[in-house]
Design a protein around this motif. Structure first.
Motif, PDB file in Angstrom:
ATOM      1  N   MET A  41      31.492  48.365  38.877  1.00 53.80           N
ATOM      2  CA  MET A  41      32.590  48.339  39.839  1.00 53.80           C
ATOM      3  C   MET A  41      32.143  47.735  41.169  1.00 53.80           C
ATOM      4  O   MET A  41      30.947  47.581  41.438  1.00 53.80           O
ATOM      5  N   ARG A  42      33.130  47.411  41.994  1.00 57.20           N
ATOM      6  CA  ARG A  42      32.874  46.906  43.347  1.00 57.20           C
ATOM      7  C   ARG A  42      33.460  47.883  44.360  1.00 57.20           C
ATOM      8  O   ARG A  42      34.621  48.299  44.249  1.00 57.20           O
ATOM      9  N   ASP A  93      37.352  47.753  43.443  1.00 61.48           N
ATOM     10  CA  ASP A  93      37.754  48.878  42.601  1.00 61.48           C
ATOM     11  C   ASP A  93      37.946  50.151  43.415  1.00 61.48           C
ATOM     12  O   ASP A  93      38.672  51.060  42.982  1.00 61.48           O
ATOM     13  N   ALA A  94      37.297  50.227  44.557  1.00 65.53           N
ATOM     14  CA  ALA A  94      37.389  51.430  45.377  1.00 65.53           C
ATOM     15  C   ALA A  94      37.027  51.087  46.824  1.00 65.53           C
ATOM     16  O   ALA A  94      36.283  50.140  47.086  1.00 65.53           O
ATOM     17  N   ASP A 100      46.055  55.620  36.670  1.00 60.80           N
ATOM     18  CA  ASP A 100      44.718  55.685  36.068  1.00 60.80           C
ATOM     19  C   ASP A 100      43.951  56.925  36.504  1.00 60.80           C
ATOM     20  O   ASP A 100      42.714  56.971  36.410  1.00 60.80           O
ATOM     21  N   LEU A 144      42.372  46.509  47.527  1.00 61.90           N
ATOM     22  CA  LEU A 144      42.152  47.187  46.251  1.00 61.90           C
ATOM     23  C   LEU A 144      42.874  46.512  45.091  1.00 61.90           C
ATOM     24  O   LEU A 144      43.955  45.938  45.248  1.00 61.90           O
ATOM     25  N   LYS A 145      42.277  46.653  43.913  1.00 63.81           N
ATOM     26  CA  LYS A 145      42.952  46.319  42.671  1.00 63.81           C
ATOM     27  C   LYS A 145      44.000  47.400  42.364  1.00 63.81           C
ATOM     28  O   LYS A 145      43.874  48.542  42.831  1.00 63.81           O
ATOM     29  N   GLY A 193      43.021  51.080  41.938  1.00 63.47           N
ATOM     30  CA  GLY A 193      41.902  51.347  42.837  1.00 63.47           C
ATOM     31  C   GLY A 193      42.183  52.520  43.757  1.00 63.47           C
ATOM     32  O   GLY A 193      43.331  52.798  44.111  1.00 63.47           O
ATOM     33  N   ASP A 236      40.150  42.592  45.791  1.00 60.86           N
ATOM     34  CA  ASP A 236      40.026  43.102  44.413  1.00 60.86           C
ATOM     35  C   ASP A 236      38.866  44.083  44.243  1.00 60.86           C
ATOM     36  O   ASP A 236      38.166  44.070  43.224  1.00 60.86           O
TER      37      ASP A 236
END
Length: 427
Positions: free
Chosen positions: A194-195, A260-261, A414, A287-288, A291, A258
């Protein structure tokens, strides 16, 4: 009326505080573990011009008033003893001692006092629009670019200058800081590959934790040049350079998207009420879908008082332009920005314990700290940290973590059906 007599009238005979004064008067139990020493009539001048916390702070920071013993205990006892007095009573008591010519000259004139024995480390006058990039950079530099060595002594090996989370009552400060970073990581659902964007990253603690423990590619940004330099060196020494990076830059200048968090640990206090909508919208845009954002910040118990005390001790000496909002206001701004808020908790007691650890660290390194940053700055930090500990204990201030998620277009979050990031605390 001698100062000792006034002191006993203010705090009572059972305050368990010994009082010494420049007029050779004494009060309170001899040999008490807390001693207040008024060394000069100019301390009374500060109190006469500002009969409240700011006057006491000026007198202490300038060196005209000394407090020996544990600072938190001293503030707690004084607060408890003086809690029933209103400021009109205190002004009356002050007027009762302003009788001798020297004291009248110091306390009643509007002339500046003579050069202080300990240089007062006041915040420099900030110019420009509040919370503009330029002004924010100056404000952050004032507080954080003090000395990395000084902060190493105060914060300990974690170099985490935010509220820890104690898994047990007897956990050490280092264990609690590790637990805090891991709690944040689990709340935002970090997984290998993740990023992560960490805004207001300090000395890189969250960035390095995410990279080391979760295999996450983490970017941190800070407006403190000294923090960024320290963090980049620590990242290299830990062998994490392929995954972790800390940049000296304003979070508003981050161009990547983009993620992830996003974690924001101790930044929101510097944003300003008028900028909160833009702040949360900016983070939402990074964020995605799916996210998560974890916002961790100091708050106030309600929104009935002003968010900033412009003439208060902390704004004048410690955190220029800092503003605190109630948790409800922050959550509303997060909702308005598009986040669905999924979890919130108050870590007030944890911050009191964190500050107690920092106070012990400063006391243990007092002589070195004074040599490193000057006595004025060391006094500011001693008073500010002990006073903040008291504030958290008495619920004058709080610390809230709020978890939000950016939903998919079809409404999917999610998120698990029940929080999986931590088992319930006992008790």
């Amino acid at each position: 009326m001698q100062l000792a007599e006034v002191f006993e009238r203010v705090v009572g005979r059972d305050a368990q505080v010994e009082f010494l004064a420049y007029d050779d008067s004494r009060a309170g139990p001899a040999g008490a573990d807390i001693t207040v020493n008024v060394r000069s009539p100019y301390a009374i001048s500060y109190l006469a011009h500002a009969p409240g916390p700011i006057g006491l702070a000026r007198a202490y920071v300038s060196g005209y008033l000394d407090i020996s013993g544990d600072m938190y205990t001293a503030l707690y006892r004084m607060q408890s003893a003086m809690g029933d007095l209103n400021w009109a009573d205190k002004r009356t008591l002050l007027r009762g001692i302003i009788r001798d010519p020297l004291l009248r000259a110091a306390a009643l004139t509007r002339l500046e006092p003579p050069p202080q024995e300990v240089r007062t480390e006041r915040v420099p006058l900030l110019s420009g629009l509040r919370h503009s990039k330029r002004r924010d950079a100056k404000a952050i530099s004032h507080h954080y670019d003090v000395s990395n060595t000084f902060y190493e002594w105060v914060l300990g090996p974690s170099m985490a200058y935010t509220c820890a989370c104690f898994p047990t009552e007897d956990a050490t400060l280092e264990q609690a800081q590790h637990h805090k970073f891991d709690l944040v990581a689990r709340k935002i659902g970090l997984k290998p590959g993740m990023r992560l964007l960490d805004v207001g990253c300090g000395w890189g603690g969250m960035v390095m934790h995410a990279a080391r423990e979760y295999g996450v590619k983490a970017l941190g940004v800070t407006l403190s040049k000294q923090q960024a330099e320290w963090a980049q060196k620590a990242i290299a020494e830990a062998g994490l350079s392929e995954l972790a990076e800390v940049r000296f830059m304003d979070y508003r200048d981050v161009s990547e998207t983009d993620f992830d968090a996003v974690s924001s640990i101790g930044l929101t206090e510097h944003i300003g009420k008028g900028n909160l909508a833009a702040y949360f919208s900016f983070l939402y845009g990074k964020l995605k879908p799916g996210g998560r954002l974890l916002n961790h910040c100091i708050t106030r118990p309600d929104d009935t008082q002003p968010s900033i005390k412009k003439d208060g001790f902390i704004n004048r000496y410690v955190f220029p332009d800092g503003e605190l909002e109630g948790p409800g206001h922050l959550i509303s701004r997060m909702h308005d920005a598009g986040f669905e808020v999924r979890h919130e908790e108050n870590l007030r007691e944890h911050y009191a314990k964190t500050l107690a650890g920092w106070c012990r660290n400063l006391d243990a390194h007092w002589d070195e700290a004074v040599a490193e940053v000057g006595e004025g700055t060391a006094r500011v930090w001693r008073l500010y940290m002990a006073g903040s500990q008291l504030g958290f204990d008495l619920n004058w201030i709080q610390l809230h973590q709020v978890l939000g998620v950016k939903l998919h277009e079809d409404g999917r979050s999610d998120m698990p059906l029940r929080p999986s990031f931590e088992p319930p605390f006992e008790g």
